[in-house]
Every structure is written in structure tokens, then in C-alpha cells.
Write an enzyme that holds these catalytic residues in place. Structure first.
Site, PDB file in Angstrom:
ATOM      1  N   HIS A 367     -21.116  33.859  24.279  1.00 22.32           N
ATOM      2  CA  HIS A 367     -19.482  33.533  25.086  1.00 22.32           C
ATOM      3  C   HIS A 367     -19.665  32.272  25.641  1.00 22.32           C
ATOM      4  O   HIS A 367     -18.266  32.386  26.746  1.00 22.32           O
ATOM      5  CB  HIS A 367     -18.929  34.782  26.014  1.00 22.32           C
ATOM      6  CG  HIS A 367     -19.306  36.427  24.787  1.00 22.32           C
ATOM      7  ND1 HIS A 367     -17.821  36.388  24.449  1.00 22.32           N
ATOM      8  CD2 HIS A 367     -19.598  37.058  24.749  1.00 22.32           C
ATOM      9  CE1 HIS A 367     -17.880  38.170  23.655  1.00 22.32           C
ATOM     10  NE2 HIS A 367     -19.580  38.197  23.781  1.00 22.32           N
ATOM     11  N   LYS A 558      -5.878  35.031  34.877  1.00 20.17           N
ATOM     12  CA  LYS A 558      -7.202  34.750  34.507  1.00 20.17           C
ATOM     13  C   LYS A 558      -8.621  34.390  35.522  1.00 20.17           C
ATOM     14  O   LYS A 558      -7.748  34.250  36.550  1.00 20.17           O
ATOM     15  CB  LYS A 558      -7.879  33.464  33.664  1.00 20.17           C
ATOM     16  CG  LYS A 558      -6.864  31.960  34.149  1.00 20.17           C
ATOM     17  CD  LYS A 558      -7.418  30.773  33.355  1.00 20.17           C
ATOM     18  CE  LYS A 558      -6.420  30.574  32.444  1.00 20.17           C
ATOM     19  NZ  LYS A 558      -6.366  30.973  30.859  1.00 20.17           N
ATOM     20  N   ARG A 559      -9.950  34.730  35.545  1.00 19.24           N
ATOM     21  CA  ARG A 559     -10.723  34.512  36.596  1.00 19.24           C
ATOM     22  C   ARG A 559     -10.334  33.133  37.085  1.00 19.24           C
ATOM     23  O   ARG A 559      -9.729  32.295  36.507  1.00 19.24           O
ATOM     24  CB  ARG A 559     -11.681  35.089  36.570  1.00 19.24           C
ATOM     25  CG  ARG A 559     -12.169  36.521  35.887  1.00 19.24           C
ATOM     26  CD  ARG A 559     -11.851  37.046  37.377  1.00 19.24           C
ATOM     27  NE  ARG A 559     -13.242  36.876  37.912  1.00 19.24           N
ATOM     28  CZ  ARG A 559     -14.425  37.830  38.220  1.00 19.24           C
ATOM     29  NH1 ARG A 559     -14.182  39.334  38.161  1.00 19.24           N
ATOM     30  NH2 ARG A 559     -14.851  37.723  39.608  1.00 19.24           N
ATOM     31  N   LYS A 564     -11.470  26.505  35.074  1.00 16.89           N
ATOM     32  CA  LYS A 564     -10.027  27.529  34.086  1.00 16.89           C
ATOM     33  C   LYS A 564      -8.603  25.952  34.932  1.00 16.89           C
ATOM     34  O   LYS A 564      -8.179  26.209  34.314  1.00 16.89           O
ATOM     35  CB  LYS A 564      -9.697  28.304  34.586  1.00 16.89           C
ATOM     36  CG  LYS A 564     -11.074  29.026  33.652  1.00 16.89           C
ATOM     37  CD  LYS A 564     -10.100  30.444  33.848  1.00 16.89           C
ATOM     38  CE  LYS A 564     -12.038  32.108  33.183  1.00 16.89           C
ATOM     39  NZ  LYS A 564     -11.836  32.044  32.014  1.00 16.89           N
ATOM     40  N   THR A 666      -8.517  34.709  25.722  1.00 16.99           N
ATOM     41  CA  THR A 666      -7.860  35.740  24.708  1.00 16.99           C
ATOM     42  C   THR A 666      -6.427  35.940  25.588  1.00 16.99           C
ATOM     43  O   THR A 666      -6.020  36.562  24.879  1.00 16.99           O
ATOM     44  CB  THR A 666      -8.800  36.992  24.794  1.00 16.99           C
ATOM     45  OG1 THR A 666      -9.376  37.617  25.791  1.00 16.99           O
ATOM     46  CG2 THR A 666      -9.676  37.246  24.131  1.00 16.99           C
ATOM     47  N   LYS A 670      -2.477  36.605  24.257  1.00 15.18           N
ATOM     48  CA  LYS A 670      -1.712  38.047  24.504  1.00 15.18           C
ATOM     49  C   LYS A 670      -0.504  37.235  24.692  1.00 15.18           C
ATOM     50  O   LYS A 670       1.241  37.729  24.101  1.00 15.18           O
ATOM     51  CB  LYS A 670      -2.476  38.721  26.193  1.00 15.18           C
ATOM     52  CG  LYS A 670      -3.731  39.237  25.302  1.00 15.18           C
ATOM     53  CD  LYS A 670      -3.954  39.838  26.275  1.00 15.18           C
ATOM     54  CE  LYS A 670      -5.630  40.622  26.704  1.00 15.18           C
ATOM     55  NZ  LYS A 670      -6.679  39.802  27.357  1.00 15.18           N
TER      56      LYS A 670
END
Ligand code: GPU
Length: 825
Positions: A367, A558-559, A564, A666, A670
Site C-alpha cells: 500500500h 484525509k489523514r 498529502k 480512495t 468517494k
């Protein structure tokens, strides 16, 4: 007429009157209360108990059918399952949502209030854990024999509070008042050994026998959570192990007079499943974490073997035909030497036969490529906790090194590179290498990620084992992430294209032809507006901030992680703010930037970024000069149930990681499924989303992986951007003042430091201008209402590929080779 072809929604198994009677029965007989006294919590539990009757009936039938058919099954091993709430999904899947709503209404209770009573099952950190939850939903829906195996953490991911802008962690106690779904199975308790030493003995014909004398034994108690498939036919199980002190071991110590030590052993045993490690994509290297991993893997393997033996006795020849085990990242990789230990030491199979079985049973999903997330355990630590396993790992490696020598004779550098053991000051066991060597299939989680796994993470393994490395692009369950969380849009879609899209998401394609239809655009955007009103209410309640629902809702959830790049979004917000202050007529459509993110408690810079977002938000939200053009809302305690409220309300989806860093993502799927338009880099599954929706319906910006690598190779210097782009300079310098933290200059300086002095490891500054320009393009696009509606509809219409049903189909075909099993009633 063919009833099967026309029936699309799950048909309710019981009617409103029966459901109402069941709820009342449980209020009385399960909860010991009545209609007049019951509070919402009691109503919630009674409603769960009412539907659980159907769930358990389905579970019984499923288990019977699987047993009678002696089915091959997949066993999904994962340290995390981020399930969220279950009531709404279980009701939906039985087609009982409206029935239950009606029944409760007659009892004077609103179903929406009842649903809010349920605590999230937050037994995961983020994407990896939520993926596991989506996968078991799809497996049940597709009637595939499957079982999820994990840990019954007493405390899931911490609850986040924000105090004066900073994250505070509070314990999560999801089971404090009981969990109505889980079933304890004391009849299937397992024992797990730890510590101690290995004795070498010699058996018949000089066969070497190894006996592990453990220093400690703990009990694993299984708790089963039923997993209901859509239309409620297959009900699989998620089996979570809770640790407890094993009785007899402690009595030994106790009898020897070591009462205090006995107590200590007690506490230790129960500590194993006490709490989920809150680190996302960082390997903690802590002893307890390795024990957690081994604990659930050992329990699960023994559970699988018990079930196998019930049908096949001691005949191991069919084990690999019946059992496939998917390793969700390397967290369960210790399963490989554990199965070898059981086969070689316990079942007394020869090494080659045991290895032959092992390498037909395990498959491994990678991952991430981030080096800090690739698990490595000090050999000394494994030796202390699992002395026999370290020996087995060395033996696996020894034989593997011979294979490497065959392929690359005499190449010692290659051996050092591929070895399971990393030599150095401290010998380390590379769990990724162990996983690749011990599995028959290895997959990445999006096309681009899998390509990078092959070309940069494991290129030699790809050469050594052609075809072993493959791709399965992630997916999400449309039952939770559209049907249940966005009833407005779901009903609109039902009316337009029929009701079977939750099972066959490619059907959404049927919406594309209405994308330019003005009436449909109005209907679609009306639903979006209603969802924005609901989120606006949530923002008001939670933060006391008023937002304009006609503004663009720009969502980043998100985290919190540097890769990110929530701080890239923050720099752009600050730049917009500056533009408005410099020019009160700065032309932009009002925008609400909505964030949700938890930071790992030990990740200082991530927490600093949360603090900075909140401080900048305070200033902007209260500055009349901004004239409501910008609002910033950081919603605390981001979690599955909050995501379910944010996603349906998003206009813009922020997917802005440094290219090459986000394995898949992901949340991107969504949000697009719910009609948000993506602004993103060419990273992870964004690439495939762009392929599906087309370049006109997504805002792609920034460096590509190749450009990132090239820039790095040529010596990236963030100062170049700082000095060349006055806006970047102004915004970074602003962080150093006390403008956002009155009286506390320098409170936000760590962000500037990481972007300049620390070399900007995720190339935020290199992508700033491209991002900022892309945001201007988003702004322009939104002003053309019809064009925007068309884009939003196309996004929903083109998300068929990203159902987790398709991911599971790919796994079934490429890896698991499973067949569905019809459930007999
Ligand atoms: N991911 Br490794 C996590 O959420 N936690 C982890 O410890 C690791 C990976 C994520 C990836 O970051 C994300 O890109 C991916 O979509 C998700 O796993 C599921 O594959």
C-alpha cells in the site's frame, strides 16, 4: 414476467408491523425498559437488536452453506478494519431502511436521531483500514466465502478535539456501553505463545526437531461482527481477536509465590489488544506492535487450521486448495513464518512440502512506497519475542539466497539487496521482502503505484518471479458511499436509470447522456445544494461558523501528512486572502474550504499544520474585509460517519499529493462518485479517475512522477521558488509574523522552515503556482453553472470502475480463484 429481472431493490423480509413489534420486544426483553422511558440510545439498541435477528438468521444459513459445500475461502488478514457505523448499512442491505423508519416514526422516534447514537467502529487509521471494510462488504455482496481477521482493539483511533486551534487526543471508547453487533465465541478461543527459548532435539532417523518453550502464553478470544451483503443473502464474518491472560500460566507463577509478577502478566496480556497504534504510514518499531501483529495472525491461522481439520483431518494436501490468505500490507507478514512453524514443528511436514503449501496460500498487497512505512523489525526483537520464528526466517532466507545465486551467480551486492535480512549496525528483518518471497502474488493498489512497485521498489523480484507482481486498483463500496450516505442523489439516480446500480456500478454510465440536459442538471444540483445545507448546519453546530451554501464547497479530507500536502492548500488560501486584502474587488466566487484530518500524535509537523489551518481560519473567518469570499472550516474528529456527511456536500475534491507518493487514494473515488470535481496531481488512482472522466472534467496540475524525479536529481532548491515568486515569499514570510497568532510571533514558523531550511521534501513550492492557477480555473468553471453541473454529473456517471466489487472481481480472477456460494434457505 421474470421476477428476478425486475426486482432491483432488496425486498424487505419483514413488514413495518413486525419490525415495530420486534423493536418493542427488544426494548422490553433485551434492554429492560419501555417506550415511555427509553432514550435515543435505548431506541438505537433495540433497533439494532431487531435487525440483528435477521442478520443472525442470514449468518447461520451462510455458515451452513459454506460448510456443506466445503468452499474455498479468502481470509483477509488486516491489522485495521475501519467499519464506521453499521445500523444504516445493515438496514439498507436487508431493504428495511424505510420499513424501520416508518416503524420508528409510529413509535414517535426519528430514525435519523437513532442512527446518530451509534459510535463509529474506528479500528483503523485511514485508507488502508477503510479499504478492508469496503472489501468485506463487496465479498459478502458478491456471495463469496470470506472471513476478515483482525484485532478487537478496546480503543480505536483517538477522538480528536481542537483546543485553541491545536489537536488534543482523547481515548476512543466505542464499546463502553456495549456493542449490539458483536458475538463473543468462547468456544473458539486460541492460545498464543510468546518469548522463551528453542530446544533442539533429534527424532527418528536423526531428524532435527525444534521445540519452542514459551515464556508466556496469552488467550485470544474471538468476537464476530456479521458482515451483511447487499440484499442480505450472504452474511460473512469479521473475526476480531481480544487478548486475555491465560489462566494456567499465571497460576504457575502465582503458585511459585510471584503474585505481583502474576498480576503483571495479567496486565501485559490484556495490553495486547488495548489500543490501535495511531500512526498512519510510519512503522513504529515497538515491541507491543509486533506482539499485536503476531497475536492476531497466530490466532487466525490456528482458527483456519481448526476449521480445515474438521473437514479434512490431517491431510494437508488440500489445504492450499481451500485456503487463500490476503495480507493487507506487511502488518500480518509474520503469518508466513508462523504457518511454517505450525507445518514443520507441529504437523511435522518436511520443509519443502511446508514451503510449497505456504507459497500457495499467501498473497500480499503493498500500500505504499514511502520508506518510513516499509516495516523492518530488529532481528534481536524478533528473537526475544518469537525465537523460533527468527530461526525460520533465517532458513527461508538461506534457501532464498541460493535462488538468488542461481539467477545472479556470485553477485553479492544483489544478495545484500534482496536478502530478508538487512545487515548493518543492527540486523533488521525486512517484512516486505519476506512477504514477496512467501507469497504467490503481490499487488499494488492503482495502475501507477503497481508500475512503481515493479520499477522502483521491487524490480529484481519482478525479474526473479515474472508475473508475480500485479495490479488491483482499489475501489469503494457504493452501498455506503452513495446509496446510504447520499439518499437524495440515490433516489434521483434510481428514478433516472433504475435501481440496480448499487450492485452494478457501471450502470451509472446511463447518467452521462443526461449530463447536458438542463432539467436533470437542475435536479442534480438541487440535491447537491440540499446536501450543502446539511453540511452547513453541521459546520454551524460544530464550529459556530456561518457559511454560504452558494459558495464553492472545497473539501480536503484525509489523514494529515506532508505528502498529502494540506499545507499546499493552506498556502493557496493565504495567497487568496492576501489578494483580497490588496484588492478588495479581487474577483472570485465565494468559497468554503472544508478540512477534516487527524495527525498521528507524535507527528509534530502534522500537528503544526492543523494548528496553522485553524489559526488562519480564525483570522479569515472574522475579517470583514474578506467579505465572506473565503471561509475556512476545520471540522474536528474526522471519521467515517463525518465523511458520510461531508462527501455528499462537496463541489471540489482536493487530491493534491506529491506525484508518486499516494499509492491510490480512495477518498478521491468517494468524492467524485458524489459529484465533486477533482483538483489533483497525476498520482495514485487520480490518473485512472482522469482517464474515466476525461480531461475536461477534472483539474490536473503539477509535476508528474518523472518531473519530480528529474527535479530531485538535478538538485531541487525551494529557495529558487521563494525568491522568484513574490507571492510565495510573501505568504511564507507571513507565517513568521504574529498576524495569525497575535502576541505569539513564530508560532507557525515550523511550516516555513520545513519548506525552506528542510528542503521541502514534498515539493510544495515547486507545485504552488500550478496549483494556484488550477484553482483559478476551478473558480472560472464554477461560474458557468450549466457547465459545472455537467462536469459533476459526468463525474458520478463515470465512477463505475471504482466500485470495490470490481476490485474484488479482479482479486478473484487474478489472485484468489474463488467461486461464489449460493446460500440455501
Ligand atoms: N495507506 Br502503508 C494507509 O492508509 N495506511 C498505511 O499504513 C499504508 C497505506 C493507504 C494509502 O496511503 C492510500 O494511498 C491507499 O489508497 C490506501 O492505503 C488503500 O490502499
Amino acid at each position: 414476467m421474470n421476477a428476478k429481472a425486475t426486482k432491483t431493490q432488496p425486498s424487505p423480509v419483514i413488514d413495518k408491523a413486525a419490525f415495530k413489534a420486534a423493536v418493542i420486544k427488544h426494548l422490553h426483553c433485551t434492554l429492560g425498559t419501555d417506550e415511555n422511558k427509553a432514550n435515543n440510545h435505548a431506541w438505537w439498541k433495540a433497533t439494532c437488536a431487531a435487525i440483528q435477528e435477521q442478520v443472525l438468521e442470514g449468518l447461520r444459513k451462510t455458515q451452513k452453506s459454506h460448510y456443506l459445500n466445503d468452499t474455498r475461502a479468502v481470509h483477509y488478514f488486516s491489522a485495521e478494519f475501519l467499519m464506521g457505523r453499521l445500523l444504516s448499512n445493515n438496514l439498507q442491505n436487508f431493504g428495511l431502511f424505510d420499513v424501520a423508519g416508518g416503524a420508528l416514526k409510529e413509535l414517535g422516534v426519528e430514525i435519523s436521531d437513532i442512527l446518530e447514537e451509534e459510535p463509529d467502529m474506528a479500528l483503523g487509521n485511514g485508507g488502508l483500514g477503510r479499504l478492508a471494510a469496503c472489501f468485506i462488504d463487496s465479498l459478502a455482496t458478491m456471495e463469496l466465502p470470506a472471513i476478515g481477521y483482525g484485532i478487537h482493539y478496546e480503543h480505536g483511533l483517538f477522538r480528536q478535539e481542537i483546543k485553541s486551534g491545536a489537536q488534543i487526543e482523547r481515548p476512543d471508547s466505542w464499546r463502553d456501553y456495549g456493542n449490539p453487533w458483536e458475538i463473543c465465541r468462547p468456544e473458539s478461543i486460541q492460545e498464543v505463545s510468546l518469548y522463551g527459548y528453542v530446544e533442539t532435539k533429534y527424532g527418528e532417523n536423526g531428524r532435527v526437531l525444534k521445540e519452542w518453550h514459551p515464556g508466556s502464553i496469552v488467550k485470544g478470544v474471538p468476537w464476530d461482527i456479521p458482515v451483511v451483503g447487499y440484499e442480505g443473502k450472504t452474511v460473512n464474518v469479521l473475526r476480531l481477536w481480544q487478548s486475555e491472560a491465560s489462566d494456567y500460566f499465571n497460576w504457575d507463577v502465582f503458585n511459585a509465590g510471584g503474585y505481583v509478577d502474576a498480576q503483571r502478566e495479567n496486565v501485559q496480556a490484556e495490553t495486547i489488544s488495548k489500543v490501535l497504534y495511531p500512526n498512519d504510514e510510519t512503522e513504529a518499531g515497538k515491541e507491543l506492535r509486533l506482539i499485536q501483529q503476531y497475536f492476531f495472525c497466530s490466532c487466525s491461522l490456528k482458527d483456519i487450521i481448526r476449521r480445515y481439520k474438521r473437514a479434512h483431518g490431517d491431510d494437508w494436501s488440500r489445504f492450499a486448495d481451500q485456503v487463500v490468505i490476503q495480507l493487507n500490507d506487511t502488518h500480518p507478514a509474520i503469518s508466513i513464518p508462523e504457518l511454517m512453524r505450525i507445518l514443520v514443528d507441529r504437523a511435522e511436514l518436511g520443509w519443502d512440502e511446508a514451503w510449497g503449501i505456504c507459497t500457495k496460500v499467501f498473497a500480499y498487497t503493498n500500500h505504499t512506497l514511502l520508506p518510513e512505512a516499509l516495516e523492518k523489525w530488529p532481528a534481536r526483537m524478533i528473537e526475544k519475542i518469537l525465537p523460533r520464528h527468527l530461526e525460520i526466517i533465517y532458513e527461508i532466507n538461506h534457501r532464498f539466497m541460493a535462488e538468488v545465486d542461481k539467477k545472479w551467480p556470485g553477485d553479492n551486492a544483489m544478495k545484500a539487496k534482496l536478502s530478508i535480512i538487512e545487515e548493518g549496525n543492527e540486523k533488521m528483518v525486512r517484512m516486505g521482502h519476506l512477504s514477496v518471497i512467501g507469497s504467490f502474488a503481490v499487488n499494488g493498489v492503482a495502475e501507477m503505484h503497481s508500475r512503481l512497485v515493479k520499477s522502483s521498489l521491487f524490480p529484481e523480484f519482478d525479474e526473479l518471479y515474472p508475473g508475480k507482481l500485479t495490479n488491483v486498483t482499489n475501489g469503494i463500496t457504493p452501498r455506503r458511499w452513495l446509496k446510504a450516505c447520499n439518499p437524495g442523489l440515490s433516489k434521483l439516480i434510481d428514478k433516472k436509470i433504475g435501481e440496480d446500480w448499487p450492485r452494478d456500478l457501471d450502470k451509472l454510465q446511463g447518467l452521462a447522456k443526461f449530463a447536458s440536459n438542463k432539467t436533470f442538471q437542475k435536479q442534480f444540483m438541487k440535491v447537491k445544494l440540499e446536501n450543502k445545507e446539511l453540511l452547513a448546519e453541521e459546520i454551524r453546530k460544530s464550529l459556530d461558523i456561518e457559511v454560504d451554501v452558494n459558495a464553492i464547497f472545497d473539501v480536503q479530507i484525509k489523514r494529515l501528512h506532508e505528502y498529502k500536502r494540506q499545507h499546499l492548500a493552506l498556502l493557496n488560501i493565504m495567497a487568496l486572502y492576501r489578494r483580497i486584502l490588496e484588492n478588495p474587488d479581487y474577483d472570485m466566487h465565494p468559497r468554503v474550504f472544508v478540512f477534516g484530518a487527524k495527525a498521528a500524535p507524535g507527528y509534530k509537523l502534522a500537528k503544526d499544520i492543523i494548528f496553522a489551518i485553524n489559526k488562519v481560519a480564525d483570522k479569515i473567518n472574522n475579517d470583514p474585509r474578506v467579505n465572506n469570499k473565503i471561509k475556512v472550516a476545520f471540522l474536528p474528529n474526522y471519521r467515517v460517519s463525518l465523511a458520510e456527511k461531508m462527501i455528499p456536500a462537496a463541489d471540489v475534491s482536493e487530491q493534491i499529493s506529491t506525484a508518486g507518493k499516494e499509492a491510490s487514494g480512495t477518498g478521491n473515488m468517494k468524492l467524485a462518485l458524489n459529484g465533486a470535481v477533482t483538483i489533483g496531481t497525476l498520482d495514485g488512482a487520480n490518473v485512472e479517475i482522469a482517464e474515466e472522466v476525461g480531461d475536461d472534467n477534472i483539474f490536473i496540475f503539477g509535476l508528474t512522477v518523472e518531473e519530480v524525479n528529474e527535479l530531485k536529481a538535478n538538485g531541487y532548491n525551494p529557495h529558487d521558488y521563494y525568491y522568484k515568486d513574490p507571492e510565495i515569499k510573501a505568504v511564507l514570510d507571513w507565517l513568521e509574523t504574529d498576524y495569525f497568532t497575535p502576541g505569539k510571533p513564530g508560532a507557525l514558523v515550523s511550516i516555513k522552515q520545513s519548506l525552506l531550511d528542510n528542503g521541502d521534501p514534498y515539493m510544495v513550492l515547486a507545485d504552488f503556482r500550478a496549483y494556484s492557477d488550477a484553482q483559478i480555473a476551478v473558480d472560472a468553471a464554477y461560474r458557468d453553472k450549466e457547465r459545472w453541473a455537467e462536469m459533476a454529473i459526468i463525474n458520478t456517471a463515470k465512477m463505475g470502475k471504482f466500485t470495490s466489487d470490481r476490485s474484488i472481481r479482479d482479486y478473484v480472477e487474478r489472485v484468489w480463484k474463488l467461486s461464489p456460494c449460493k446460500i440455501e434457505s
